[in-house]
Scaffold this motif. Structure first.
Motif, short mmCIF file in Angstrom:
data_model
loop_
_atom_site.label_atom_id
_atom_site.label_comp_id
_atom_site.label_asym_id
_atom_site.label_seq_id
_atom_site.Cartn_x
_atom_site.Cartn_y
_atom_site.Cartn_z
N ASP A 1 9.29 -34.90 -3.35
CA ASP A 1 8.71 -33.65 -2.87
C ASP A 1 7.53 -33.96 -1.94
OD1 ASP A 1 6.38 -34.08 -4.34
OD2 ASP A 1 7.03 -32.84 -6.01
N ASP A 2 6.94 -32.88 -1.38
CA ASP A 2 5.86 -33.04 -0.41
C ASP A 2 4.74 -33.93 -0.91
OD1 ASP A 2 7.19 -31.36 1.22
OD2 ASP A 2 5.76 -29.70 1.10
N ARG A 3 4.37 -33.71 -2.18
CA ARG A 3 3.21 -34.45 -2.70
C ARG A 3 3.49 -35.94 -2.81
NH1 ARG A 3 -0.41 -30.13 -5.29
NH2 ARG A 3 0.57 -28.34 -4.34
N LYS A 4 4.74 -36.29 -3.18
CA LYS A 4 5.09 -37.72 -3.23
C LYS A 4 5.16 -38.31 -1.83
CE LYS A 4 7.58 -37.63 -7.60
NZ LYS A 4 8.89 -37.15 -8.05
N LEU A 5 5.68 -37.52 -0.90
CA LEU A 5 5.79 -37.99 0.48
C LEU A 5 4.40 -38.22 1.06
CD1 LEU A 5 7.95 -38.59 2.56
CD2 LEU A 5 7.92 -36.20 3.24
N LEU A 6 3.50 -37.31 0.75
CA LEU A 6 2.12 -37.45 1.21
C LEU A 6 1.50 -38.73 0.64
CD1 LEU A 6 -0.21 -36.09 2.75
CD2 LEU A 6 -0.79 -34.87 0.64
N ALA A 7 1.80 -39.00 -0.62
CA ALA A 7 1.26 -40.21 -1.25
C ALA A 7 1.70 -41.46 -0.50
CB ALA A 7 1.70 -40.27 -2.71
N SER A 8 2.90 -41.41 0.10
CA SER A 8 3.43 -42.59 0.79
C SER A 8 2.65 -42.94 2.05
CB SER A 8 4.92 -42.38 1.14
OG SER A 8 5.06 -41.51 2.24
N ILE A 9 1.90 -41.99 2.59
CA ILE A 9 1.12 -42.31 3.80
C ILE A 9 -0.38 -42.28 3.52
CG2 ILE A 9 2.84 -41.59 5.50
CD1 ILE A 9 1.18 -38.95 5.77
N ARG A 10 -0.73 -42.21 2.23
CA ARG A 10 -2.15 -42.08 1.87
C ARG A 10 -2.98 -43.27 2.33
NH1 ARG A 10 -2.61 -38.79 -3.21
NH2 ARG A 10 -2.47 -37.20 -1.61
N THR A 11 -2.43 -44.47 2.19
CA THR A 11 -3.22 -45.64 2.60
C THR A 11 -3.40 -45.69 4.11
OG1 THR A 11 -1.20 -46.94 2.55
CG2 THR A 11 -2.64 -47.13 0.64
N LEU A 12 -2.42 -45.13 4.82
CA LEU A 12 -2.50 -45.12 6.30
C LEU A 12 -3.56 -44.14 6.79
CD1 LEU A 12 -0.98 -46.26 8.81
CD2 LEU A 12 0.48 -44.24 8.70
N ILE A 13 -3.55 -42.96 6.24
CA ILE A 13 -4.43 -41.90 6.73
C ILE A 13 -5.80 -41.96 6.07
CG2 ILE A 13 -4.64 -39.39 7.11
CD1 ILE A 13 -2.19 -40.51 8.43
N GLY A 14 -5.81 -42.33 4.80
CA GLY A 14 -7.08 -42.37 4.07
C GLY A 14 -7.03 -41.43 2.89
N GLU A 15 -7.63 -41.86 1.79
CA GLU A 15 -7.61 -41.10 0.55
C GLU A 15 -8.27 -39.74 0.74
OE1 GLU A 15 -6.52 -40.55 -3.22
OE2 GLU A 15 -6.29 -42.55 -2.33
N GLU A 16 -9.44 -39.77 1.36
CA GLU A 16 -10.21 -38.54 1.50
C GLU A 16 -9.50 -37.53 2.41
OE1 GLU A 16 -14.66 -37.42 3.01
OE2 GLU A 16 -14.25 -39.50 2.56
N GLU A 17 -8.87 -38.06 3.47
CA GLU A 17 -8.24 -37.19 4.47
C GLU A 17 -7.00 -36.48 3.93
OE1 GLU A 17 -9.51 -40.13 5.00
OE2 GLU A 17 -11.03 -39.66 6.50
N THR A 18 -6.40 -37.03 2.88
CA THR A 18 -5.20 -36.39 2.35
C THR A 18 -5.49 -35.61 1.07
OG1 THR A 18 -4.68 -38.52 1.30
CG2 THR A 18 -3.54 -38.01 3.34
N ALA A 19 -6.76 -35.53 0.69
CA ALA A 19 -7.10 -34.92 -0.60
C ALA A 19 -7.30 -33.41 -0.51
CB ALA A 19 -8.35 -35.58 -1.17
N ASP A 20 -7.58 -32.90 0.66
CA ASP A 20 -7.89 -31.49 0.81
C ASP A 20 -6.97 -30.83 1.83
OD1 ASP A 20 -10.68 -32.07 -0.49
OD2 ASP A 20 -10.60 -29.92 -0.14
N ASP A 21 -6.86 -29.51 1.75
CA ASP A 21 -6.09 -28.79 2.76
C ASP A 21 -6.79 -28.82 4.11
OD1 ASP A 21 -3.87 -28.03 1.30
OD2 ASP A 21 -4.86 -26.26 0.48
N CYS A 22 -8.10 -28.89 4.10
CA CYS A 22 -8.85 -28.89 5.35
C CYS A 22 -9.41 -30.27 5.66
CB CYS A 22 -10.03 -27.91 5.27
SG CYS A 22 -9.54 -26.21 5.53
#
Lengths: 287, 287
Positions: free
Chosen positions: B2-23
């Motif tokens: 699902d979306d949340r797992k997919l997001l986790a797959s790019i977390r190291t690329l984008i950054g933990e903080e940047e993927t933690a919030d809607d804004c």
């Protein structure tokens, strides 16, 4: 109906000023302006066949950074919304997006992921620029020189099969540093030329109520041929900056550019006596 | 996936903080923060059947304004990129987008138009908030109360055929004014609940390393039924704000809300002794 006519149909709703430039501008109240731009690209229409996901991600970010560059702003953040037909395409796509952003001083700061029938990407970039330096499409003055950065036409040539130019098509480089120098020197107008030079010149001419005369002997062509000249004038995909500036401004400008013409009274874009057709890359609606 | 797992797959690329919030948040260097959010919606997946173009335009803007609202910011501009299967849908769509933006104090300041197989919309909203008031998803403290604005669940009920609640589904109202009051009062965390309350509570709990216990007798339900409780806990589409705050903060808060639980030590979201499943609205990839 093409994009420009469609845009005209909502001009009264959104506002004349808001639809006149690639970037929206928001005054921050302290002498700075927030500029932002959003672009939608999708696989069947906007990405050349055979493009890798990395290149799609790169290009998606490059198109909005190029808009930011044309205002003279420093890009700060990029948001990436991506609709995917297959989830495994996300990682290489985002690698391309992040790589492009970082190369030009911006950061991918967030986004959205959606499932979609075909790969669809919308990036939104924003940047900040001092109000007194912020360049817009309007502002060209009679007597100004018309200038271009780079050697436009190679992306179109690549699209036509000239593999030696493929990097200009596949990983285009927004002219962020040049844009800042041009804006700070005091250019009277600026825009990027991703839809082609002639149609962009008409945008600049229309916005200021002026005409433009080009000097074809001055064109920076990738080779000495009629084909290269056609690519230069009407080809899409290149990321050069088109700007107008007085001689006094040009004397202070420390970046590479070529003077290709002059701003004159009138309402057309001419090459010598020939009025050039208002054409370039544009989506056409219906058939 | 699902979306949340997919997001986790790019977390190291984008950054933990940047993927933690809607804004995304960008400090403007003068005590203010620029917050921004982007969302992609498209017709077959995200818009309820029978929705008008006006409603699609309204909802497209409402989803990102709701994200901005959850930080406590004043929304300033919205960019609208829309891919259209038929060009005549643009005008009513943009009328809805502009109407929603203006209703909540923002301006549609630009965008992009593209041809597409199906109607696809990506809005990006910007807002500005003083750094000391900017609310994020993280920050919940043990002992804080868990609060919600409005009466969540009606959008889900409308989706299930309860026509009397259709306006909550079709023209949802981002809680911009409430968000500003909650942030200024000093809430410890805030987010909007468009994917459902329980899954959002898990987001808040995870971000702060805490647990949450709900008091079901306190739920503001649209009717006294088990169905309404399920809609409240797991339904999507509502635009309430979920926030945590100390009693001292709540005493100063001048907006309507309901206390539905408390932040505790732990890592789960419970209703009495029952650990609630981490579920809500989420795209599921593959089949």
């Amino acid at each position: 109906m093409d994009d420009r006519k469609l845009l005209a149909s909502i001009r009264t709703l959104i506002g004349e000023e808001e639809t006149a430039d690639d970037c929206a501008a928001f005054p921050l109240g302290d002498g700075r302006v927030l500029v932002s731009s959003t672009d939608m690209l999708h696989e069947t229409t906007d990405f050349p066949q055979g493009m890798t996901e990395f290149e799609m991600g790169w290009m998606s970010v490059a198109v909005t950074l190029s808009d930011i560059a044309s205002t003279g702003a420093s890009p700060s953040q990029v948001l990436v919304a991506v609709g995917l037909d297959r989830p495994e395409r996300l990682l290489p796509f985002m690698e391309g997006a992040v790589s492009c952003a970082e190369t030009f001083g911006a950061k991918v700061a967030g986004g959205d992921i959606d499932s979609h029938q075909e790969l669809t990407a919308v990036t939104t970039a924003f940047g900040i620029v001092e109000e007194r330096y912020c360049c817009r499409r309007s502002g060209a003055q009679e007597g100004d020189k018309v200038c271009i950065t780079g050697v436009p036409g190679r992306a179109q040539a690549a699209l036509d099969g000239r593999a030696e130019y493929s990097r200009f098509l596949l990983t285009p480089e927004p002219q962020v540093s040049a844009g800042q120098k041009i804006a700070r020197a005091g250019a009277s107008s600026m825009m990027d030329v991703s839809d082609g030079i002639v149609i962009s010149l008409y945008d600049i001419a229309d916005a200021a109520g002026v005409g433009i005369v080009l000097d074809e002997s001055a064109f920076p062509l990738f080779e000495d041929s009629g084909y290269a000249k056609t690519c230069f004038l009407f080809g899409g995909g290149d990321f050069g900056l088109l700007f107008t500036a007085s001689d006094a401004v040009l004397e202070q400008l420390d970046t590479e550019y070529t003077v290709i013409g002059q701003v004159v009274a009138g309402d057309s874009v001419r090459m010598g006596d020939e009025v050039l057709p208002r054409k370039g890359y544009a989506h056409v609606w219906g058939a």
